[in-house]
Write a protein that holds these residues in place. Structure first.
Motif, PDB file in Angstrom:
ATOM      1  N   ASP A   6       0.835  -1.341  -0.122  1.00 48.68           N
ATOM      2  CA  ASP A   6      -0.178  -0.154   0.016  1.00 48.68           C
ATOM      3  C   ASP A   6       0.879   1.635  -0.036  1.00 48.68           C
ATOM      4  O   ASP A   6       0.295   2.360   0.843  1.00 48.68           O
ATOM      5  CB  ASP A   6      -0.577   0.154   0.951  1.00 48.68           C
ATOM      6  N   LEU A   7       1.766   1.155  -0.792  1.00 51.82           N
ATOM      7  CA  LEU A   7       2.277   2.292  -0.924  1.00 51.82           C
ATOM      8  C   LEU A   7       2.410   3.424  -2.218  1.00 51.82           C
ATOM      9  O   LEU A   7       2.418   2.199  -3.635  1.00 51.82           O
ATOM     10  CB  LEU A   7       4.395   2.309  -0.711  1.00 51.82           C
ATOM     11  N   PRO A   8       2.157   4.153  -2.669  1.00 52.67           N
ATOM     12  CA  PRO A   8       2.066   5.520  -3.736  1.00 52.67           C
ATOM     13  C   PRO A   8       2.603   4.857  -4.572  1.00 52.67           C
ATOM     14  O   PRO A   8       3.220   4.304  -6.242  1.00 52.67           O
ATOM     15  CB  PRO A   8       2.092   6.137  -3.542  1.00 52.67           C
ATOM     16  N   ASP A   9       4.209   4.336  -5.266  1.00 60.25           N
ATOM     17  CA  ASP A   9       5.715   4.289  -5.697  1.00 60.25           C
ATOM     18  C   ASP A   9       6.914   3.389  -4.355  1.00 60.25           C
ATOM     19  O   ASP A   9       7.325   3.958  -4.588  1.00 60.25           O
ATOM     20  CB  ASP A   9       6.224   5.458  -6.119  1.00 60.25           C
ATOM     21  N   ALA A  10       6.048   1.731  -5.080  1.00 67.34           N
ATOM     22  CA  ALA A  10       6.944   0.465  -3.725  1.00 67.34           C
ATOM     23  C   ALA A  10       8.500   0.840  -4.645  1.00 67.34           C
ATOM     24  O   ALA A  10       9.543   0.396  -3.814  1.00 67.34           O
ATOM     25  CB  ALA A  10       6.120  -0.796  -3.521  1.00 67.34           C
ATOM     26  N   ALA A  11       8.581   0.813  -6.218  1.00 61.65           N
ATOM     27  CA  ALA A  11       9.649   0.992  -6.519  1.00 61.65           C
ATOM     28  C   ALA A  11      10.555   1.956  -5.985  1.00 61.65           C
ATOM     29  O   ALA A  11      11.660   1.290  -6.316  1.00 61.65           O
ATOM     30  CB  ALA A  11       9.922   0.890  -8.074  1.00 61.65           C
ATOM     31  N   SER A  12      10.363   3.282  -5.575  1.00 63.88           N
ATOM     32  CA  SER A  12      11.753   4.186  -5.208  1.00 63.88           C
ATOM     33  C   SER A  12      11.513   4.336  -3.441  1.00 63.88           C
ATOM     34  O   SER A  12      11.760   5.075  -3.107  1.00 63.88           O
ATOM     35  CB  SER A  12      11.069   5.446  -5.760  1.00 63.88           C
ATOM     36  N   ALA A  13      10.834   3.322  -2.912  1.00 66.55           N
ATOM     37  CA  ALA A  13      10.670   3.619  -1.616  1.00 66.55           C
ATOM     38  C   ALA A  13      11.580   2.970  -0.810  1.00 66.55           C
ATOM     39  O   ALA A  13      12.408   1.996  -1.109  1.00 66.55           O
ATOM     40  CB  ALA A  13       8.946   3.032  -1.005  1.00 66.55           C
ATOM     41  N   ARG A  14      11.708   2.873   0.496  1.00 62.72           N
ATOM     42  CA  ARG A  14      12.341   2.337   1.543  1.00 62.72           C
ATOM     43  C   ARG A  14      11.977   2.524   2.453  1.00 62.72           C
ATOM     44  O   ARG A  14      10.653   2.033   3.462  1.00 62.72           O
ATOM     45  CB  ARG A  14      13.840   3.262   2.170  1.00 62.72           C
ATOM     46  N   ILE A  15      11.829   0.114   2.537  1.00 68.85           N
ATOM     47  CA  ILE A  15      10.434  -0.724   3.484  1.00 68.85           C
ATOM     48  C   ILE A  15      11.193  -1.082   5.174  1.00 68.85           C
ATOM     49  O   ILE A  15      12.570  -1.888   4.697  1.00 68.85           O
ATOM     50  CB  ILE A  15      10.220  -1.418   2.804  1.00 68.85           C
ATOM     51  N   VAL A  16      11.528  -0.948   5.793  1.00 68.07           N
ATOM     52  CA  VAL A  16      12.073  -1.901   7.263  1.00 68.07           C
ATOM     53  C   VAL A  16      11.425  -3.219   7.173  1.00 68.07           C
ATOM     54  O   VAL A  16       9.973  -2.525   7.002  1.00 68.07           O
ATOM     55  CB  VAL A  16      11.645  -1.138   8.005  1.00 68.07           C
ATOM     56  N   VAL A  17      11.931  -4.474   6.940  1.00 66.94           N
ATOM     57  CA  VAL A  17      11.197  -5.420   8.254  1.00 66.94           C
ATOM     58  C   VAL A  17      11.367  -5.703   9.644  1.00 66.94           C
ATOM     59  O   VAL A  17      12.768  -6.332   9.233  1.00 66.94           O
ATOM     60  CB  VAL A  17      10.823  -6.192   6.488  1.00 66.94           C
ATOM     61  N   ALA A  18      10.349  -6.083  10.368  1.00 76.01           N
ATOM     62  CA  ALA A  18      10.567  -6.234  11.673  1.00 76.01           C
ATOM     63  C   ALA A  18      10.802  -7.914  11.845  1.00 76.01           C
ATOM     64  O   ALA A  18       9.941  -8.228  10.860  1.00 76.01           O
ATOM     65  CB  ALA A  18       9.581  -5.940  12.107  1.00 76.01           C
ATOM     66  N   MET A  19      12.131  -8.555  11.536  1.00 78.76           N
ATOM     67  CA  MET A  19      12.092  -9.752  11.523  1.00 78.76           C
ATOM     68  C   MET A  19      12.473 -10.563  12.463  1.00 78.76           C
ATOM     69  O   MET A  19      13.209 -10.335  13.171  1.00 78.76           O
ATOM     70  CB  MET A  19      13.759 -10.333  10.488  1.00 78.76           C
ATOM     71  N   SER A  20      11.844 -11.531  12.370  1.00 74.24           N
ATOM     72  CA  SER A  20      11.333 -12.515  14.089  1.00 74.24           C
ATOM     73  C   SER A  20      12.995 -13.483  13.956  1.00 74.24           C
ATOM     74  O   SER A  20      13.277 -14.349  14.536  1.00 74.24           O
ATOM     75  CB  SER A  20      10.621 -12.470  14.487  1.00 74.24           C
ATOM     76  N   GLY A  21      13.867 -14.766  12.389  1.00 77.71           N
ATOM     77  CA  GLY A  21      14.011 -15.225  12.587  1.00 77.71           C
ATOM     78  C   GLY A  21      12.828 -16.310  11.950  1.00 77.71           C
ATOM     79  O   GLY A  21      13.337 -17.430  11.459  1.00 77.71           O
ATOM     80  N   GLY A  22      11.684 -16.169  12.135  1.00 79.04           N
ATOM     81  CA  GLY A  22      10.946 -17.159  11.183  1.00 79.04           C
ATOM     82  C   GLY A  22      10.189 -17.017  10.038  1.00 79.04           C
ATOM     83  O   GLY A  22      10.987 -15.661   9.490  1.00 79.04           O
ATOM     84  N   VAL A  23       9.582 -18.076   9.412  1.00 80.67           N
ATOM     85  CA  VAL A  23       9.570 -17.340   7.732  1.00 80.67           C
ATOM     86  C   VAL A  23       8.455 -16.628   7.898  1.00 80.67           C
ATOM     87  O   VAL A  23       8.176 -16.256   6.397  1.00 80.67           O
ATOM     88  CB  VAL A  23       8.221 -19.388   7.533  1.00 80.67           C
ATOM     89  N   ASP A  24       7.341 -16.115   8.607  1.00 82.80           N
ATOM     90  CA  ASP A  24       5.829 -15.025   8.141  1.00 82.80           C
ATOM     91  C   ASP A  24       7.078 -13.688   7.869  1.00 82.80           C
ATOM     92  O   ASP A  24       6.598 -13.485   6.851  1.00 82.80           O
ATOM     93  CB  ASP A  24       4.983 -14.723   9.273  1.00 82.80           C
ATOM     94  N   SER A  25       7.982 -13.756   8.369  1.00 77.46           N
ATOM     95  CA  SER A  25       8.906 -12.245   8.877  1.00 77.46           C
ATOM     96  C   SER A  25       9.185 -12.521   7.209  1.00 77.46           C
ATOM     97  O   SER A  25      10.015 -11.449   6.876  1.00 77.46           O
ATOM     98  CB  SER A  25       9.512 -12.248   9.456  1.00 77.46           C
ATOM     99  N   SER A  26      10.217 -12.989   6.967  1.00 77.56           N
ATOM    100  CA  SER A  26      11.436 -13.412   6.076  1.00 77.56           C
ATOM    101  C   SER A  26      10.029 -13.274   4.383  1.00 77.56           C
ATOM    102  O   SER A  26      10.821 -12.884   4.197  1.00 77.56           O
ATOM    103  CB  SER A  26      11.643 -15.326   6.239  1.00 77.56           C
ATOM    104  N   VAL A  27       9.300 -13.549   4.204  1.00 76.45           N
ATOM    105  CA  VAL A  27       8.342 -14.148   3.340  1.00 76.45           C
ATOM    106  C   VAL A  27       8.185 -12.633   3.411  1.00 76.45           C
ATOM    107  O   VAL A  27       8.199 -12.170   1.978  1.00 76.45           O
ATOM    108  CB  VAL A  27       6.786 -14.481   3.695  1.00 76.45           C
ATOM    109  N   VAL A  28       7.882 -12.332   3.973  1.00 77.33           N
ATOM    110  CA  VAL A  28       7.327 -10.036   4.191  1.00 77.33           C
ATOM    111  C   VAL A  28       8.527  -9.600   3.399  1.00 77.33           C
ATOM    112  O   VAL A  28       8.500  -8.791   2.913  1.00 77.33           O
ATOM    113  CB  VAL A  28       7.189  -9.323   5.440  1.00 77.33           C
ATOM    114  N   ALA A  29      10.071  -9.964   3.779  1.00 76.26           N
ATOM    115  CA  ALA A  29      11.331  -9.557   3.541  1.00 76.26           C
ATOM    116  C   ALA A  29      10.900  -9.393   2.130  1.00 76.26           C
ATOM    117  O   ALA A  29      11.243  -9.280   0.685  1.00 76.26           O
ATOM    118  CB  ALA A  29      12.438  -9.689   4.065  1.00 76.26           C
TER     119      ALA A  29
END
Length: 369
Positions: A6-29
């Motif tokens: 849900d970003l206007p232009d994801a390709a030019s964005a900077r996204i921080v991903v909270a990564m717990s080391g599990g599969v869910d947050s890894s897929v988000v990354a």
């Protein structure tokens, strides 16, 4: 529905991903990296309990940090580790032990999300100039009429909205939950497709800092007074037996009372920690008509007619909110001070707070219910 940030232009964005080391947050990354955005993975080191580091199914410990870094290396993105162990101990673990010591039933995942996982992590992401913070929670973020709302995850078996009732509107504006429309099976499929080493990693348990499941053992180490023996009495005050520490009991518990010769099974109805006393009674004595709720956070409008959950795995039940108390339409069982009362309108999360007191239902009504 395809996962979205849900970003206007994801390709030019900077996204921080909270990564717990599990599969869910890894897929988000992996999904974030697939947008073309600059992606930064951040892992919080929250505790280190020796053997917990080696155990699968924990989170935010040694092995999990290594797994998160391995995923980031695979995706070609930066990875930071933030040492929040001291804050986590003070804000979550110590409060968890204090609640148990006072005879209440705490919900540490809610405390964690309201503290280090959102408040501090969002601040760090903003310092990095990120456009959003993305997490692996199974909830949905929706924009309606110029306002951002939080909805249950589409898969009821994975929904985590109960633990996020304390999210503020400002935080929700900044957060993204790209897995909210997916079942877990699809998340794992995406992990395999991306070649992530955590694709088959077991899910972390709810209370991550008790990897062996021995909550009583942790509380006894931190608050030794909770292990002192005491009396078990009936509703009328009659002495029935002894227990080996209030730390072993929560409201509604039947296991461990071990008092024979009673006409019906006995349950913990009340815990009086200062007297080291358990009050027990039949199941009908657990019937609750209303609960006083404090620390309310509203993400949507303040409604009087609500559906409420008082446990993470419970079904929502109909109730009425009068601004101070939640009144159940039918007697509710298993309600205890310390738990979260979370309000919904269908799948839309309205808000919630902490139960501080319960009001017993008429026992005749409870029997009929």
């Amino acid at each position: 529905m395809s996962p979205s940030f849900d970003l206007p232009d994801a390709a030019s964005a900077r996204i921080v991903v909270a990564m717990s080391g599990g599969v869910d947050s890894s897929v988000v990354a992996a999904l974030a990296a697939g947008t073309g955005a600059e992606v930064i993975g951040v892992t919080l080191q929250l505790y280190d309990h020796g053997e917990a580091v080696k155990r699968s199914g924990s989170c935010c410990a040694g092995q999990d940090i290594y797994d998160a870094k391995t995923v980031c290396d695979r995706l070609g993105i930066a990875h930071y580790v933030l040492d929040f162990e001291s804050r986590f101990r003070t804000g979550v673990i110590d409060r968890f032990a204090d609640e148990y010591a006072q005879g209440r039933t705490p919900v540490p995942c809610s405390l964690c999300n309201q503290g280090v996982k959102f408040t501090d992590l969002i601040a760090f992401a903003r310092d990095l100039g990120a456009d959003c913070l993305a997490t692996g929670h199974y909830v949905r973020r929706a924009e309606r009429e110029g306002r951002v709302e939080l909805w249950k995850g589409r898969d009821p078996a994975r929904d985590q909205s109960y633990f996020l009732y304390g999210t503020t509107q400002e935080q929700l504006d900044y957060l993204r939950f790209p897995l909210g429309d997916l079942p877990k099976s699809e998340t794992r499929r995406l992990a395999v497709e991306a070649g992530l080493v955590v694709a088959d990693k077991p899910d972390s348990q709810d209370i991550c800092f008790v990897p062996d499941g021995d909550y009583a053992g942790l509380v006894k180490r931190l608050r030794p007074e909770t292990a002192a023996p005491g009396e078990i009495v009936g509703l009328d005050g009659e002495f029935l037996g002894q227990h080996q520490g209030v730390v072993h009991f929560t409201i509604g518990q039947r296991r461990g009372i071990e008092i024979g010769g009673q006409p019906e099974p006995l349950y913990v109805v009340r815990i009086e920690p200062e007297e080291r006393r358990l009050v027990v009674g039949p199941r009908r004595a657990l019937a609750v008509a209303a609960a006083r709720v404090e620390g309310i956070n509203w993400l949507a409008e303040d409604q009087t007619r609500v559906e409420a959950k008082v446990r993470s795995l419970a079904r929502p039940v109909a109730g009425n909110w009068d601004g101070e108390r939640l009144h159940f339409e039918s007697p509710e069982y298993g309600v205890a001070p310390g738990q979260s009362a979370v309000f919904y309108d269908g799948d839309r999360l309205l808000g919630g707070g902490t139960i501080v007191e319960t009001e017993g239902a008429d026992l005749k009504s409870a029997v009929a219910a």
